[in-house]
Design a protein around this motif. Structure first.
Motif, PDB file in Angstrom:
ATOM      1  N   SER A 178       3.522   9.498   0.545  1.00  0.00           N
ATOM      2  CA  SER A 178       3.330  10.715   1.343  1.00  0.00           C
ATOM      3  C   SER A 178       2.466  11.730   0.604  1.00  0.00           C
ATOM      4  O   SER A 178       1.724  12.493   1.242  1.00  0.00           O
ATOM      5  N   PHE A 179       2.540  11.748  -0.727  1.00  0.00           N
ATOM      6  CA  PHE A 179       1.691  12.660  -1.503  1.00  0.00           C
ATOM      7  C   PHE A 179       0.218  12.292  -1.350  1.00  0.00           C
ATOM      8  O   PHE A 179      -0.646  13.159  -1.147  1.00  0.00           O
ATOM      9  N   VAL A 180      -0.073  10.997  -1.441  1.00  0.00           N
ATOM     10  CA  VAL A 180      -1.457  10.526  -1.277  1.00  0.00           C
ATOM     11  C   VAL A 180      -1.952  10.814   0.142  1.00  0.00           C
ATOM     12  O   VAL A 180      -3.073  11.278   0.342  1.00  0.00           O
ATOM     13  N   VAL A 181      -1.085  10.535   1.131  1.00  0.00           N
ATOM     14  CA  VAL A 181      -1.454  10.792   2.528  1.00  0.00           C
ATOM     15  C   VAL A 181      -1.670  12.288   2.759  1.00  0.00           C
ATOM     16  O   VAL A 181      -2.625  12.693   3.436  1.00  0.00           O
ATOM     17  N   SER A 182      -0.796  13.123   2.170  1.00  0.00           N
ATOM     18  CA  SER A 182      -0.921  14.576   2.333  1.00  0.00           C
ATOM     19  C   SER A 182      -2.212  15.082   1.691  1.00  0.00           C
ATOM     20  O   SER A 182      -2.900  15.947   2.257  1.00  0.00           O
TER      21      SER A 182
END
Length: 404
Positions: A178-182
């Motif tokens: 989710s950090f990479v996607v965010s």
């Protein structure tokens, strides 16, 4: 006997619910996009409104890009809060405390979401409510002094949102994913929702084009003809109209003319530019106790005459002093003349654009006429006197009032 599981399940699409999972993703992306658009356009709207009563807030390119990415990243984590709020709404609970923890996660997500929206709205309202105070006079530079705060804010919200989720599920690699996607989403929003500040800048500069061009031409003339090089800060202050440095510049130059000492050539040129561009005095300065005509914000005609007497008739200083006197005459000729003793000297009409038609007191006009007449009768200024226009003083030009 019923077996009670104390071990948290791994977070998964199945555990959340396939429909709920994708609905949360879509809702989060839509929220992030909407919020980013609102943030960027509201900032430009605030810049537009505040520019009507003060100087336009300008950002350096690096500063502007920094805040654009901050808005994009903040919008992304707020969108994530909406996603988590939806994900935690499923009713499947394998542990007794799951329902409580899910409710806590949802409350936490909404709390941060609305807190950030509220604080952002408050900051925007603050700028709008302080429209009579120049933004350039704020003692704190948020970008240079508090950039770390803007970097940490999205990170803290991201971490806090997932912390509540981990009370319910084992997150595994979901936090990293989710950090990479965010981060990717933030870059996408940065590229697609940022507003070009040059659009508003061009409109503002076009409005003040004549004033800026005059400053530039006088700067070039001073350097080529007199060898005078003004500091960038001085020119920047000249271009401002409402900052404390700008309004103080007006008064400091006026004070220099009122002394019994010679005024330097660079100061004379600055006074000429200020009069030509009708730069305003400090609106917060109390002028009620000043002697008659002292609230005229530029050099008094008699002080210009005094300075002329200090220099040779063919000196550069004398030529520029005549140019300064010429600018005062032109200003008076396009102003309304009033007999209002309360506003003796100079003010801007309240019913018209502040830069278009000021008012001057008849006493000032009479002093200006006396100074012009005295110079015309001095032979050594015969050539320079030809540059001084006539002073209008007809009845149609006279306004008698106590208050607008």
């Amino acid at each position: 006997m019923k077996r009670i599981s104390f071990k948290k399940d791994k977070i998964s699409i199945q555990g959340i619910g396939k429909k709920r999972f994708w609905f949360g993703i879509i809702a989060g992306c839509f929220s992030a996009l909407s919020i980013s658009l609102i943030f960027n356009r509201t900032r430009e709207f605030i810049r537009l409104l505040t520019s009507l009563s003060q100087d336009l807030l300008l950002f350096e390119k690096q500063e502007f890009n920094f805040f654009n990415f901050f808005f994009a990243s903040l919008s992304t984590v707020l969108g994530l809060s909406i996603t988590i709020w939806i994900w935690m709404g499923n009713i499947t609970n394998k542990r007794k405390k799951n329902k409580l923890y899910k409710q806590q996660a949802r409350t936490n997500s909404l709390f941060f979401f609305w807190l950030i929206i509220f604080l952002t709205a408050q900051i925007g309202f603050l700028f709008l409510s302080l429209r009579d105070i120049s933004i350039y006079d704020f003692p704190v530079n948020l970008y240079k002094e508090h950039a770390l705060l803007f970097i940490l804010t999205p990170i803290v919200i991201f971490a806090q949102t997932w912390f509540s989720v981990r009370l319910v599920y084992r997150s595994g690699n979901w936090i990293l994913i989710s950090f990479v996607v965010s981060l990717t989403m933030a870059f996408i929003l940065y590229k697609t929702t940022s507003v070009d500040q040059n659009i508003l800048n061009r409109i503002y500069f076009e409005k003040h084009k004549e004033a800026y061009e005059y400053i530039t031409s006088e700067k070039i003339k001073s350097e080529k003809k007199y060898g005078i090089k003004y500091e960038d800060k001085t020119i920047e202050t000249l271009k401002k109209r409402y900052s404390s440095n700008s309004t103080e510049q007006v008064w400091e130059i006026k004070k220099a003319f009122s002394t019994e000492k010679k005024v330097s050539l660079d100061t004379i040129i600055l006074q000429k530019i200020i009069i030509h561009n009708i730069k305003r005095r400090n609106r917060n300065r109390d002028l009620s106790d000043l002697p008659s005509l002292q609230n005229w914000q530029y050099a008094l005609p008699k002080d210009i005459l005094k300075q002329i007497s200090y220099f040779e008739s063919d000196s550069n200083e004398t030529k520029e002093l005549f140019e300064t006197l010429k600018e005062e005459i032109l200003l008076v000729n396009k102003s309304k003349i009033t007999l209002d003793d309360y506003n003796t000297g100079f003010r801007f009409s309240k019913r018209i654009n502040n830069n278009s038609q000021p008012e001057v007191n008849l006493m000032l006009v009479e002093q200006l006429m006396k100074v012009r007449d005295s110079l015309i009768h001095i032979n050594k200024y015969s050539e320079l006197n030809k540059t001084l226009p006539e002073i209008k003083n007809d009845s149609s030009h006279l306004l008698i009032s106590k208050e607008e």
